[in-house]
Design an enzyme around this catalytic site. Structure first.
Site, PDB file in Angstrom:
ATOM      1  N   LYS A 112       0.909  -1.230  -0.120  1.00  0.00           N
ATOM      2  CA  LYS A 112       0.062   0.077  -0.017  1.00  0.00           C
ATOM      3  C   LYS A 112       0.984   1.101  -0.035  1.00  0.00           C
ATOM      4  CE  LYS A 112      -3.241   2.863   0.047  1.00  0.00           C
ATOM      5  NZ  LYS A 112      -3.709   3.695   1.197  1.00  0.00           N
ATOM      6  N   GLU A 167       1.317   6.865  -6.749  1.00  0.00           N
ATOM      7  CA  GLU A 167       0.261   7.723  -6.510  1.00  0.00           C
ATOM      8  C   GLU A 167       0.851   8.865  -6.677  1.00  0.00           C
ATOM      9  OE1 GLU A 167      -3.136   7.063  -4.018  1.00  0.00           O
ATOM     10  OE2 GLU A 167      -2.667   9.029  -3.241  1.00  0.00           O
TER      11      GLU A 167
HETATM   12  P1  NDP Z   1     -10.745  10.172  10.097  1.00  0.00           P
HETATM   13  O1  NDP Z   1      -9.982  11.087  11.061  1.00  0.00           O
HETATM   14  O2  NDP Z   1     -11.988  10.532   9.280  1.00  0.00           O
HETATM   15  O3  NDP Z   1     -11.322   9.149  11.166  1.00  0.00           O
HETATM   16  C1  NDP Z   1     -10.228   8.664  11.983  1.00  0.00           C
HETATM   17  C2  NDP Z   1     -11.166   7.755  13.178  1.00  0.00           C
HETATM   18  O4  NDP Z   1     -10.410   7.236  14.129  1.00  0.00           O
HETATM   19  C3  NDP Z   1     -12.243   8.533  13.958  1.00  0.00           C
HETATM   20  O5  NDP Z   1     -13.610   7.464  13.874  1.00  0.00           O
HETATM   21  C4  NDP Z   1     -11.864   8.829  15.135  1.00  0.00           C
HETATM   22  O6  NDP Z   1     -12.573   8.929  16.341  1.00  0.00           O
HETATM   23  C5  NDP Z   1     -10.887   7.713  15.575  1.00  0.00           C
HETATM   24  N1  NDP Z   1      -9.688   8.112  16.428  1.00  0.00           N
HETATM   25  C6  NDP Z   1      -8.824   8.986  16.000  1.00  0.00           C
HETATM   26  N2  NDP Z   1      -7.868   8.809  17.182  1.00  0.00           N
HETATM   27  C7  NDP Z   1      -8.464   7.704  18.045  1.00  0.00           C
HETATM   28  C8  NDP Z   1      -7.842   7.438  19.155  1.00  0.00           C
HETATM   29  N3  NDP Z   1      -6.980   7.931  19.847  1.00  0.00           N
HETATM   30  N4  NDP Z   1      -8.441   6.426  19.852  1.00  0.00           N
HETATM   31  C9  NDP Z   1      -9.758   5.653  19.126  1.00  0.00           C
HETATM   32  N5  NDP Z   1     -10.260   6.278  17.993  1.00  0.00           N
HETATM   33  C10 NDP Z   1      -9.685   7.262  17.505  1.00  0.00           C
HETATM   34  O7  NDP Z   1      -9.811   9.500   9.132  1.00  0.00           O
HETATM   35  P2  NDP Z   1      -9.831   8.300   8.081  1.00  0.00           P
HETATM   36  O8  NDP Z   1     -11.031   7.823   8.024  1.00  0.00           O
HETATM   37  O9  NDP Z   1      -9.727   9.299   6.712  1.00  0.00           O
HETATM   38  O10 NDP Z   1      -8.755   7.638   7.812  1.00  0.00           O
HETATM   39  C11 NDP Z   1      -8.854   6.330   8.738  1.00  0.00           C
HETATM   40  C12 NDP Z   1      -7.634   5.523   8.549  1.00  0.00           C
HETATM   41  O11 NDP Z   1      -7.672   5.211   7.242  1.00  0.00           O
HETATM   42  C13 NDP Z   1      -5.973   6.292   8.445  1.00  0.00           C
HETATM   43  O12 NDP Z   1      -5.214   5.486   8.986  1.00  0.00           O
HETATM   44  C14 NDP Z   1      -5.760   6.761   7.151  1.00  0.00           C
HETATM   45  O13 NDP Z   1      -4.508   6.935   6.618  1.00  0.00           O
HETATM   46  C15 NDP Z   1      -6.307   5.449   6.341  1.00  0.00           C
HETATM   47  N6  NDP Z   1      -6.839   5.557   4.942  1.00  0.00           N
HETATM   48  C16 NDP Z   1      -7.412   6.938   4.596  1.00  0.00           C
HETATM   49  C17 NDP Z   1      -7.881   7.190   3.324  1.00  0.00           C
HETATM   50  C18 NDP Z   1      -8.527   8.556   3.024  1.00  0.00           C
HETATM   51  O14 NDP Z   1      -8.682   8.734   1.757  1.00  0.00           O
HETATM   52  N7  NDP Z   1      -9.170   8.967   3.868  1.00  0.00           N
HETATM   53  C19 NDP Z   1      -7.621   6.337   2.248  1.00  0.00           C
HETATM   54  C20 NDP Z   1      -7.143   4.980   2.823  1.00  0.00           C
HETATM   55  C21 NDP Z   1      -6.729   4.801   4.141  1.00  0.00           C
HETATM   56  P3  NDP Z   1     -13.229  10.412  16.607  1.00  0.00           P
HETATM   57  O15 NDP Z   1     -14.575  10.444  15.709  1.00  0.00           O
HETATM   58  O16 NDP Z   1     -13.414  10.428  17.955  1.00  0.00           O
HETATM   59  O17 NDP Z   1     -12.401  11.460  16.355  1.00  0.00           O
END
Ligand code: NDP
Length: 666
Positions: A383, A390
């Site tokens: 990945k 990319e």
């Molecule tokens: P978001 O910031 O939208 O979501 C992150 C999630 O993790 C939220 O539900 C958040 O909860 C939770 N979270 C954050 N910190 C903690 C913590 N300390 N303990 C428990 N829960 C936590 O991120 P994305 O959904 O965009 O990304 C998630 C993962 O996917 C990342 O690793 C990212 O790199 C990967 N990814 C993202 C892509 C993208 O296009 N966005 C594509 C491919 C992979 P809360 O709502 O409470 O903050």
């Protein structure tokens, strides 16, 4: 049992059902012996009859081949090569349904049935319970070959086209590629049916986690959703998702981790979608003590592969497995089908494979864009390289846009028209497509690109890839160049300083000897993309050797053919090419482009340089190809220098043995 009472009720049921018109269904409900009905569907050549019969035998159920239920007039039409109309199908579907109900009330039944349209499936399953759909998918070539090899099949292969055109792929079905053997397919179906009974946990309902949960909800998986609770900021997030999306209405929402884990039963399967690094570390520390042996955690974050391996080590003693799962496709991909690159314990992967395969996108060959990459953190490694490619593709498109916009002074509409033209050719790609749309977008009546600040952002994967390439000694300089271009764009202080002292001016192509035209840009764009992909796959090959991963480049390219950000016509070609060579630049298609477009690359680099148009990634491609092209490089001097100050030794050029030499330089 009081048979008198029984027969009286049957009598009334028959009377009642005359009104509602479905005797057998009512009888089956009444008798309380409604067993599973497994519809196995697909177009001609998918193998549904053979697989259906084998599945029935394996599950100890009856088997019905729906084709045998066609009225004589339908069979005549099919033999004559005339496609059946919806009207032709109604009596047939009613008969199949009625047979399904009576068979299910006895023993449970597997029914092989084409059921290509959703309305047919609705008719077959209306008001029934315990109905399962299994869809045998596949690309035209596999199905056609299989049909051609059959004797006495009354469906001519020419009708395959019309069947595929009619086919509406069922969302909730268990989807299996028709290319597998009968035994493999039956095994995959049984595994999927078993897993579908489980409740799957999703952790982290941010952009990606929510979209993945909706994807799985749409496909009929039972889910438990968990999001942390941050008082006053993030409250009842899981409950909100359940309220907001009908496809999640049957999911169980949690903000308490204990209750969440409990809802998953004795061997929990949990898909985690959290920020990589500290957040994931912290959450795993909370989660692991709550899990029972046999649990499987799938980490979908953009984690560094070594961290994934660290987590796999951390849980070794708990009899829990952690699979690293690279997810690509952004929010839309997560919702509609991402590309998944999975690694870790193979047996654990096999257990959750039906979930991941059903979540993933499907490529043009009918394959799910989900692959088991190998051991350890290899999934996240792949990945990471995906993201590096990319970065390269994005930087290249930015440079191509820059040459047209600044060098050739073209308006945005004209540039978008060129990109649109390219998109109709073998240059087709997801990134080119969105670039065309972006360039064409107006905001407040102005091209949106004229309004956006040019500081480019980044997260971590690009830097990891550049660092890994350097660490493994793999010359993948395009990744570092693409990354540096972002760093430079964000270095406002130095940019201001340099602009002041070196007199910033327009980048128009007006210089003597500088000629650039659209055809030349297109040829260079084609070539540089190939070189960028070459470097990505070469890095994976090097890592596989170094870390002892048994990696298939065909499988990786196949996964990247749909769902992900770097999907393209080129990737389709590479997926074919890797069957013959591991090196992108050695594939005949790529070799030809490198040879035929090289002169244009030289010319473009020269013209852009004279006109002071920044083209870092195009120049990097040119410089690295140029170095490979030399019979003798000036690196002889480096060898001499190293020996001079450090006695590191060198080899004589004409010494085939390659003995290490050292001379006294002073
Ligand atoms: P978001 O910031 O939208 O979501 C992150 C999630 O993790 C939220 O539900 C958040 O909860 C939770 N979270 C954050 N910190 C903690 C913590 N300390 N303990 C428990 N829960 C936590 O991120 P994305 O959904 O965009 O990304 C998630 C993962 O996917 C990342 O690793 C990212 O790199 C990967 N990814 C993202 C892509 C993208 O296009 N966005 C594509 C491919 C992979 P809360 O709502 O409470 O903050």
């Amino acid at each position: 049992m009081d048979t008198g009472w029984h027969s009286k009720v049957h009598y009334f049921l028959r009377l009642f059902s005359k009104v509602v018109g479905d005797t057998d269904l009512l009888m089956a409900y009444f008798s309380g012996e409604m067993r599973g009905i497994y519809f196995i569907m697909g177009v001609a050549g998918s193998g549904k009859t053979t697989i259906g019969a084998a599945l029935a035998q394996q599950l100890g159920l009856s088997f019905i081949d729906a084709d045998d239920e066609h009225p004589a007039e339908n069979i005549e039409k099919m033999k004559a090569g005339i496609p059946l109309t919806d009207e032709d199908r109604v009596p047939w579907l009613q008969k199949v349904r009625s047979r399904a109900i009576s068979a299910s009330s006895q023993n449970g039944v597997v029914i092989a049935c084409s059921a290509l349209k959703q309305v047919y499936r609705n008719l077959l399953e209306e008001n029934l319970i315990n109905v399962h759909w299994i869809f045998l998918d596949g690309d035209w070539s596999v199905l056609h070959e299989r049909l051609n090899s059959r004797k006495n099949h009354y469906m001519p292969a020419s009708l395959l086209h019309s069947q595929l055109a009619t086919l509406e792929r069922p969302e909730k079905a268990i989807r299996i590629n028709a290319k597998h053997s009968v035994a493999e397919t039956v095994e995959m179906i049984i595994r999927s049916l078993q897993l579908k009974k489980e409740r799957i946990g999703i952790v982290g309902l941010g952009v990606m986690g929510k979209a993945l949960a909706r994807n799985l909800g749409n496909k009929g998986w039972q889910l438990s959703l968990y999001n942390r609770e941050v008082k006053g900021i993030e409250e009842l997030v899981a409950q909100q998702s359940v309220n907001d999306y009908p496809e999640l209405s049957t999911a169980l929402p949690f903000n308490d981790i204990h209750a969440f884990v409990k809802s998953l039963g004795s061997s929990p399967y949990i898909f985690m979608m959290l920020p990589a690094g500290e957040a994931t570390d912290h959450f795993l520390n909370l989660l692991i003590p709550l899990l029972s042996p046999g649990a499987i955690i799938i980490d979908g974050a953009n984690a560094f592969y070594a961290d994934t391996e660290k987590h796999q080590q951390q849980i070794l003693g708990h009899h829990i497995h952690l699979l690293g799962c690279g997810v690509s496709g952004g929010e839309q991909g997560a919702l509609e089908g991402p590309a998944l690159m999975v690694s870790g314990d193979k047996k654990a992967y096999d257990k959750v494979a039906p979930l991941l395969l059903s979540m993933a996108a499907v490529n043009g060959s009918g394959n799910s864009c989900c692959a088991y990459i190998g051991k350890g953190g290899s999934g996240h490694y792949v990945k990471m390289v995906h993201n590096a490619i990319e970065y390269g593709e994005m930087q290249l498109l930015a440079e191509v846009y820059g040459i047209m916009r600044n060098g050739l002074q073209m308006e945005e509409e004209a540039i978008a028209a060129i990109f649109d033209e390219w998109q109709q050719t073998e240059l087709h790609s997801y990134l080119l497509g969105i670039t065309q749309q972006i360039v064409n977008t107006k905001y407040n009546h102005k091209p949106i690109l004229s309004l956006i600040n040019d500081k480019a952002s980044y997260k971590g994967t690009g830097a990891w890839a550049a660092q890994e390439a350097a660490f493994l000694g793999e010359p993948a300089g395009m990744f570092a160049t693409a990354l540096n271009a972002r760093y430079i764009s964000a270095n406002t202080r130095l940019r201001n300083w340099v602009q002041q002292y070196l007199n910033s001016h327009d980048q128009v192509v007006t210089q003597k000897n500088a000629t650039i035209d659209i055809e030349q840009i297109k040829l260079v764009y084609t070539l540089v993309r190939i070189w960028n992909h070459h470097q990505g796959f070469a890095l994976i090959t090097k890592a596989a050797e170094q870390y002892g991963w048994d990696i298939s480049l065909v499988a990786i390219a196949d996964v990247w053919r749909a769902g992900c950000i770097i999907r393209s016509s080129l990737m389709d070609k590479l997926a074919e090419g890797f069957a013959h060579t591991n090196m992108v630049s050695a594939m005949p298609y790529c070799k030809e482009i490198l040879a035929s477009n090289y002169a244009d690359l030289v010319q473009l680099v020269a013209s852009a340089t004279l006109s002071e148009i920044p083209i870092p990634i195009i120049s990097e491609a040119y410089q690295s190809i140029l170095q490979y092209k030399q019979k003798k490089l000036s690196t002889t001097l480096i060898q001499a220098q190293r020996d001079f100050f450090g006695a590191h030794g060198f080899q004589w050029e004409d010494d085939i043995e390659g003995a290490i030499q050292h001379i006294d330089w002073v």
